[in-house]
Design a protein around this motif. Structure first.
Motif, short mmCIF file in Angstrom:
data_model
loop_
_atom_site.label_atom_id
_atom_site.label_comp_id
_atom_site.label_asym_id
_atom_site.label_seq_id
_atom_site.Cartn_x
_atom_site.Cartn_y
_atom_site.Cartn_z
N LEU A 68 0.82 -1.21 0.00
CA LEU A 68 0.00 0.00 0.00
C LEU A 68 0.86 1.26 0.00
N GLU A 72 -1.35 5.27 3.69
CA GLU A 72 -2.41 4.29 3.99
C GLU A 72 -1.86 3.13 4.82
N LEU A 110 -8.82 -2.12 -0.73
CA LEU A 110 -7.41 -2.27 -0.35
C LEU A 110 -6.65 -3.11 -1.38
#
Length: 132
Positions: A68, A72, A110
């Protein structure tokens, strides 16, 4: 020496992760180090992971490991469901445990975010065209 299979093909969480990860443009699945890995040119998601605690391996079998963006990753790392996986953690990967409290919409977001960090620009453009 080949790694032993470290997952159950009948795991319902694996099936959910597969559906999400393989719906992304150009995504494929391979087995890497005994775990399902979802990739285009580079891996964007692994199913399952582990970390070492006091010299002992602690498995996180029903989890995803994602690459990521730093902001985040830092925010998620503060949550109890997250862990820094062995080997890949120092390269920016984060593990997230999956359970009955997991929000499937967030999980898909995600996985897509992780995909965007490593997928080629043409595949990201294809994803954006799909999203319209």
């Amino acid at each position: 020496m080949a790694h032993p299979q470290m997952f159950d093909d009948d795991d319902p969480w694996l099936e959910r992760v597969r559906e999400i990860a393989l719906a992304l443009p150009g995504a494929k699945e391979k087995i890497s180090h005994g775990r399902p890995a979802f990739h285009t040119v580079k891996v964007h998601c692994y199913y399952g992971g582990s970390l070492k605690v006091d010299g002992e391996w602690v498995p996180h079998e029903q989890s995803v490991m994602l690459h990521l963006p730093p902001r985040e990753r830092a925010a998620l790392a503060e949550e109890p469901r997250s862990y820094v996986p062995a080997y890949l953690g120092p390269s920016g990967w984060l593990g997230i445990d999956l359970d009955e409290a997991t929000d499937l919409v967030e999980l898909a977001e995600l996985i897509e975010e992780s995909y965007r960090t490593v997928a080629p620009a043409r595949l990201i453009a294809e994803l954006e065209a799909r999203e319209g």
